[in-house]
Write a protein that holds these residues in place. Structure first.
Motif, PDB file in Angstrom:
ATOM      1  N   CYS A 248       8.486   7.999  -8.700  1.00 27.61           N
ATOM      2  CA  CYS A 248       6.789   7.148  -8.608  1.00 27.61           C
ATOM      3  C   CYS A 248       5.941   6.739  -7.015  1.00 27.61           C
ATOM      4  CB  CYS A 248       7.554   6.097  -9.031  1.00 27.61           C
ATOM      5  SG  CYS A 248       9.588   5.152  -7.922  1.00 27.61           S
ATOM      6  N   TYR A 249       6.911   7.239  -6.282  1.00 30.05           N
ATOM      7  CA  TYR A 249       5.965   6.305  -5.276  1.00 30.05           C
ATOM      8  C   TYR A 249       4.976   7.550  -5.010  1.00 30.05           C
ATOM      9  CZ  TYR A 249      10.413   5.219  -3.409  1.00 30.05           C
ATOM     10  OH  TYR A 249      12.214   4.994  -3.200  1.00 30.05           O
ATOM     11  N   SER A 250       4.981   8.726  -5.971  1.00 34.19           N
ATOM     12  CA  SER A 250       3.616   9.568  -5.740  1.00 34.19           C
ATOM     13  C   SER A 250       2.418   9.478  -7.305  1.00 34.19           C
ATOM     14  CB  SER A 250       3.979  11.116  -5.971  1.00 34.19           C
ATOM     15  OG  SER A 250       3.373  11.521  -6.143  1.00 34.19           O
ATOM     16  N   PHE A 251       3.558   9.065  -7.902  1.00 35.24           N
ATOM     17  CA  PHE A 251       2.247   8.630  -9.057  1.00 35.24           C
ATOM     18  C   PHE A 251       1.356   7.451  -8.495  1.00 35.24           C
ATOM     19  CE2 PHE A 251       5.929   7.915 -11.744  1.00 35.24           C
ATOM     20  CZ  PHE A 251       6.126   6.770 -11.933  1.00 35.24           C
ATOM     21  N   PHE A 252       2.586   6.381  -8.173  1.00 31.49           N
ATOM     22  CA  PHE A 252       1.453   4.752  -7.671  1.00 31.49           C
ATOM     23  C   PHE A 252       0.537   5.482  -6.931  1.00 31.49           C
ATOM     24  CE2 PHE A 252       5.216   2.020  -9.125  1.00 31.49           C
ATOM     25  CZ  PHE A 252       5.173   1.745 -10.726  1.00 31.49           C
ATOM     26  N   GLU A 253       1.031   5.786  -5.998  1.00 35.58           N
ATOM     27  CA  GLU A 253      -0.062   6.352  -4.959  1.00 35.58           C
ATOM     28  C   GLU A 253      -1.109   7.523  -5.555  1.00 35.58           C
ATOM     29  OE1 GLU A 253       0.949   5.266  -1.654  1.00 35.58           O
ATOM     30  OE2 GLU A 253      -1.377   5.413  -0.935  1.00 35.58           O
ATOM     31  N   GLY A 254      -0.780   7.907  -6.475  1.00 35.19           N
ATOM     32  CA  GLY A 254      -1.580   8.692  -7.176  1.00 35.19           C
ATOM     33  C   GLY A 254      -1.225  10.185  -6.418  1.00 35.19           C
TER      34      GLY A 254
ATOM     35  N   TYR B 122      -1.209   0.540 -10.458  1.00 37.71           N
ATOM     36  CA  TYR B 122      -0.683   1.097 -11.938  1.00 37.71           C
ATOM     37  C   TYR B 122      -1.067   2.956 -11.400  1.00 37.71           C
ATOM     38  CZ  TYR B 122       0.413  -3.536 -13.606  1.00 37.71           C
ATOM     39  OH  TYR B 122       0.343  -4.762 -13.788  1.00 37.71           O
ATOM     40  N   GLY B 123      -1.338   3.231 -10.796  1.00 34.65           N
ATOM     41  CA  GLY B 123      -1.676   4.868 -10.227  1.00 34.65           C
ATOM     42  C   GLY B 123      -1.882   5.558 -11.153  1.00 34.65           C
ATOM     43  N   ASP B 124      -1.515   6.562 -10.853  1.00 35.95           N
ATOM     44  CA  ASP B 124      -1.332   7.593 -12.073  1.00 35.95           C
ATOM     45  C   ASP B 124      -0.700   7.296 -13.592  1.00 35.95           C
ATOM     46  OD1 ASP B 124      -3.250   9.059 -10.885  1.00 35.95           O
ATOM     47  OD2 ASP B 124      -1.474  10.985 -10.036  1.00 35.95           O
ATOM     48  N   LEU B 125       0.282   6.044 -13.435  1.00 34.15           N
ATOM     49  CA  LEU B 125       0.976   5.914 -14.382  1.00 34.15           C
ATOM     50  C   LEU B 125       0.085   5.303 -15.797  1.00 34.15           C
ATOM     51  CD1 LEU B 125       4.180   5.087 -15.803  1.00 34.15           C
ATOM     52  CD2 LEU B 125       3.553   2.330 -14.979  1.00 34.15           C
ATOM     53  N   SER B 126      -1.093   4.740 -15.597  1.00 36.07           N
ATOM     54  CA  SER B 126      -1.662   4.054 -16.268  1.00 36.07           C
ATOM     55  C   SER B 126      -1.982   5.544 -17.189  1.00 36.07           C
ATOM     56  CB  SER B 126      -2.471   3.260 -15.803  1.00 36.07           C
ATOM     57  OG  SER B 126      -4.598   2.758 -16.067  1.00 36.07           O
TER      58      SER B 126
ATOM     59  N   TYR C 112      13.502   7.031  10.032  1.00 37.74           N
ATOM     60  CA  TYR C 112      12.035   6.259   9.568  1.00 37.74           C
ATOM     61  C   TYR C 112      11.972   5.922  11.041  1.00 37.74           C
ATOM     62  CZ  TYR C 112      13.948   7.051   5.225  1.00 37.74           C
ATOM     63  OH  TYR C 112      14.819   7.875   4.118  1.00 37.74           O
ATOM     64  N   THR C 113      10.470   5.295  10.682  1.00 37.09           N
ATOM     65  CA  THR C 113       9.570   4.720  11.612  1.00 37.09           C
ATOM     66  C   THR C 113       8.694   3.707  10.798  1.00 37.09           C
ATOM     67  OG1 THR C 113       7.078   6.876  10.569  1.00 37.09           O
ATOM     68  CG2 THR C 113       8.440   7.198  12.636  1.00 37.09           C
ATOM     69  N   LYS C 114       8.656   3.461   9.801  1.00 37.64           N
ATOM     70  CA  LYS C 114       7.716   2.382   9.218  1.00 37.64           C
ATOM     71  C   LYS C 114       8.358   2.049   7.476  1.00 37.64           C
ATOM     72  CE  LYS C 114       3.441   4.875   7.169  1.00 37.64           C
ATOM     73  NZ  LYS C 114       2.127   5.348   7.225  1.00 37.64           N
ATOM     74  N   LEU C 115       8.250   1.190   6.926  1.00 34.70           N
ATOM     75  CA  LEU C 115       8.387   0.828   5.508  1.00 34.70           C
ATOM     76  C   LEU C 115       7.077   1.076   4.534  1.00 34.70           C
ATOM     77  CD1 LEU C 115      10.231   0.378   2.983  1.00 34.70           C
ATOM     78  CD2 LEU C 115       9.977  -2.339   3.793  1.00 34.70           C
ATOM     79  N   VAL C 116       6.751   1.565   3.836  1.00 37.97           N
ATOM     80  CA  VAL C 116       5.545   0.852   3.067  1.00 37.97           C
ATOM     81  C   VAL C 116       5.897   1.014   1.474  1.00 37.97           C
ATOM     82  CG1 VAL C 116       3.342   2.182   2.109  1.00 37.97           C
ATOM     83  CG2 VAL C 116       4.274   2.975   4.167  1.00 37.97           C
ATOM     84  N   TYR C 117       5.129  -0.824   1.527  1.00 37.37           N
ATOM     85  CA  TYR C 117       5.244  -1.391   0.443  1.00 37.37           C
ATOM     86  C   TYR C 117       3.903  -1.360  -0.097  1.00 37.37           C
ATOM     87  CZ  TYR C 117       4.506  -5.630  -2.657  1.00 37.37           C
ATOM     88  OH  TYR C 117       4.581  -5.970  -3.758  1.00 37.37           O
ATOM     89  N   GLN C 118       4.635  -0.186  -1.276  1.00 36.38           N
ATOM     90  CA  GLN C 118       3.760   0.095  -2.296  1.00 36.38           C
ATOM     91  C   GLN C 118       3.307  -0.921  -3.449  1.00 36.38           C
ATOM     92  OE1 GLN C 118       5.125   3.949  -3.759  1.00 36.38           O
ATOM     93  NE2 GLN C 118       3.512   5.009  -2.335  1.00 36.38           N
ATOM     94  N   ALA C 119       2.510  -2.397  -3.291  1.00 34.00           N
ATOM     95  CA  ALA C 119       2.721  -3.166  -4.773  1.00 34.00           C
ATOM     96  C   ALA C 119       1.365  -2.550  -5.691  1.00 34.00           C
ATOM     97  CB  ALA C 119       1.499  -4.001  -3.714  1.00 34.00           C
ATOM     98  N   GLN C 120       2.211  -3.056  -6.823  1.00 35.92           N
ATOM     99  CA  GLN C 120       1.458  -2.799  -8.041  1.00 35.92           C
ATOM    100  C   GLN C 120       0.806  -3.712  -9.145  1.00 35.92           C
ATOM    101  OE1 GLN C 120       4.734  -0.916  -7.732  1.00 35.92           O
ATOM    102  NE2 GLN C 120       3.876   0.235  -7.061  1.00 35.92           N
ATOM    103  N   VAL C 121       1.332  -5.514  -8.145  1.00 40.56           N
ATOM    104  CA  VAL C 121       0.446  -6.309  -8.284  1.00 40.56           C
ATOM    105  C   VAL C 121       0.237  -7.442  -7.163  1.00 40.56           C
ATOM    106  CG1 VAL C 121       1.319  -6.447 -10.699  1.00 40.56           C
ATOM    107  CG2 VAL C 121       2.485  -7.421  -9.089  1.00 40.56           C
ATOM    108  N   ASN C 122      -0.831  -7.940  -6.830  1.00 42.28           N
ATOM    109  CA  ASN C 122      -1.153  -9.182  -5.784  1.00 42.28           C
ATOM    110  C   ASN C 122       0.361 -10.552  -6.398  1.00 42.28           C
ATOM    111  OD1 ASN C 122      -2.322  -6.665  -4.096  1.00 42.28           O
ATOM    112  ND2 ASN C 122      -3.684  -8.069  -5.414  1.00 42.28           N
ATOM    113  N   ASP C 123       1.073 -10.371  -5.269  1.00 44.84           N
ATOM    114  CA  ASP C 123       2.234 -11.240  -5.247  1.00 44.84           C
ATOM    115  C   ASP C 123       3.061 -11.694  -4.016  1.00 44.84           C
ATOM    116  OD1 ASP C 123       4.482 -13.082  -5.976  1.00 44.84           O
ATOM    117  OD2 ASP C 123       5.012 -12.173  -7.476  1.00 44.84           O
ATOM    118  N   PRO C 124       2.183 -13.322  -3.125  1.00 41.94           N
ATOM    119  CA  PRO C 124       3.167 -13.715  -2.061  1.00 41.94           C
ATOM    120  C   PRO C 124       4.256 -13.999  -2.319  1.00 41.94           C
ATOM    121  CG  PRO C 124       0.527 -15.047  -3.272  1.00 41.94           C
ATOM    122  CD  PRO C 124       1.216 -14.284  -3.769  1.00 41.94           C
ATOM    123  N   ALA C 125       5.028 -13.034  -3.157  1.00 49.83           N
ATOM    124  CA  ALA C 125       6.626 -13.994  -2.903  1.00 49.83           C
ATOM    125  C   ALA C 125       7.385 -12.171  -2.689  1.00 49.83           C
ATOM    126  CB  ALA C 125       7.331 -13.707  -3.975  1.00 49.83           C
TER     127      ALA C 125
END
Lengths: 233, 215
Positions: free
Chosen positions: B112-118, B202-206, B166-179
């Protein structure tokens, strides 16, 4: 152990201390293991005996309970950390005292993959079993493996991968060894969570090793075969 | 639809409707439930129903293929079409082979990391092998999915054994939510990694769901 009186390691007999070390390894108690290793050495134990009778035997028990689903990865890692503490004391002494050497292995996680927990466990268990191990670390292109193998110092190549996207790279390494006419000079062992025996066979490895304990046993078997062939030849 | 909790999606999944309304059943990973429901609502895809397998299956990828196959067989008679909303997800091609055998389609890509990103864009991120990814769902379920199964709640000293490379945490946000942004920041701190937030939508899921014909 928490309900019992505090155990003074130095007051235990050799036999009691060895058994206590098995318990302490099981519980991942690094400082206690380091203390016990030093006590046995002070009592005149050979480093090789401390290694095999206390540490390796303790890790063997850990390996069995991991295999049987009694222990899980976090507990095995803590046990491994404790063993590493003991090994750090013993390693230079083992080299000085010319402890028996079963063979040598170069090991690394393949290109594109940075996961090394399984590889590190294998490295430690192999060293504990009497193998000399060169650890190439993570994210290794084929060149790194070949460079190490071409030194002629190693009997075994170990490759590890955690990802289904990176495990096919093992075949790239083996195919390159075939191209260079060096494949048959080495035993190739592969491991990692998404692998299985069929995959190992399909890519041309000598064996797939399910876990670190299996890797040690498999390496021993291949070294014994090699020695038998050499003796027969 | 009754309220669904993230922990239910992790542990038990989501049942298919007892009275199928759509002609297509989306058989998905629980980790994608909210995104798929959002897409169905957004696009007015009334021809689709959703059922989910427990997201926790990802902790045992070798169990995913059989679980999906069983679910396809279970629901096949009730729908004209079943679409499997899983990517390869660590099955090493086994899920794709099974879906082909069953005559059902699935999402392209490794995870899913791949298809959300595209998938195409993700394939170009070769320098990101040292990135640890989280999606919205995984940010919400971080403890259940990552921290506890790795034993870090009991043995926090193992943190760097797990995440040291690991050198970083990538948070792939599907929606904009400050929480969720705030929670991702806390997680990054807990893991000892710098955080990079990347809005993917939603990337390639959509795209994959949008390709399913209304019939």
């Amino acid at each position: 152990m928490s309900d019992e009186e505090e155990i003074i390691l130095s007051e235990l007999s050799d036999e009691e201390l060895t058994l206590q070390m098995h318990d302490d390894l099981y519980d991942g108690m690094k400082e206690e293991i380091e203390e016990a290793v030093n006590i046995l050495l002070e009592r005149g134990w050979q480093p090789y005996d401390v290694l095999t009778k206390a540490l390796v035997e303790g890790m063997r028990i850990v390996g069995i309970d991991f295999r049987d689903g009694i222990l899980f990865v976090p507990e095995v890692l803590l046990a491994a950390g404790a063993m590493k503490g003991g090994m750090a004391i013993l390693k230079p002494l083992l080299a000085e005292t010319g402890a028996p050497r079963l063979g040598s292995m170069v090991i690394g996680t393949v290109k594109g993959d940075i996961h090394d927990i399984g590889k590190n466990l294998v490295t430690m268990m192999m060293e504990g079993a009497g193998f000399e191990v060169k650890d190439l670390g993570i994210n290794n292109p084929v060149e790194n493996y070949l460079e190490a193998l071409e030194t002629g110092e190693f009997d075994i190549l170990g490759m590890s991968a955690l990802l289904t996207t990176t495990m096919p790279y093992m075949k790239v390494v083996i195919d390159t060894m075939v191209e260079k006419g060096m494949r048959d000079d080495f035993t190739v062992l592969v491991g990692g969570a998404p692998l299985n025996e069929e995959f190992g066979k399909a890519i041309g490895a000598d064996a797939y090793c399910r876990d670190a304990a299996v890797a040690v046993e498999t390496a021993k078997e291949f070294m014994a075969k090699k020695h038998n062939q050499m003796a027969a030849g | 639809m009754a309220q669904i909790s993230d922990s239910d999606l992790t542990e038990t999944g989501l049942d298919a409707p007892s009275d199928p309304a759509g002609r297509v059943l989306i058989l998905a990973c629980g980790a994608l439930a909210r995104e798929i429901l959002a897409l169905i609502k957004l696009n007015d895809w009334g021809h689709m129903d959703l059922t989910c397998l427990p997201a926790k299956l990802h902790l045992y990828p070798d169990k995913i293929t059989d679980a999906v196959a069983n679910a396809v067989e279970k629901h096949r008679a009730d729908y004209d079409q079943i679409f499997v909303a899983y990517a390869d997800c660590g099955t090493g091609g086994m899920l794709a082979a099974k879906c082909e055998q069953l005559g059902v389609e699935m999402i392209a890509g490794p995870h899913c990391y791949s298809f959300f990103e595209g998938n195409e864009a993700f394939g170009k991120l070769e320098d990101e092998i040292t990135a640890f990814y989280l999606t919205d769902f995984l940010v919400k379920q971080f403890d259940a999915f990552v921290w506890k199964p790795m034993g870090l709640d009991r043995h926090p000293q193992l943190r760097d054994v797990y995440f040291g490379n690991y050198t970083k945490l990538v948070y792939q946000a599907q929606v904009n939510d400050p929480a969720l942004d705030a929670k991702a920041a806390l997680i990054a701190e807990k893991m000892g990694l710098p955080l990079e937030r990347r809005f993917t939508g939603y990337g390639d899921l959509s795209v994959a769901l949008g390709g399913i014909l209304r019939g």
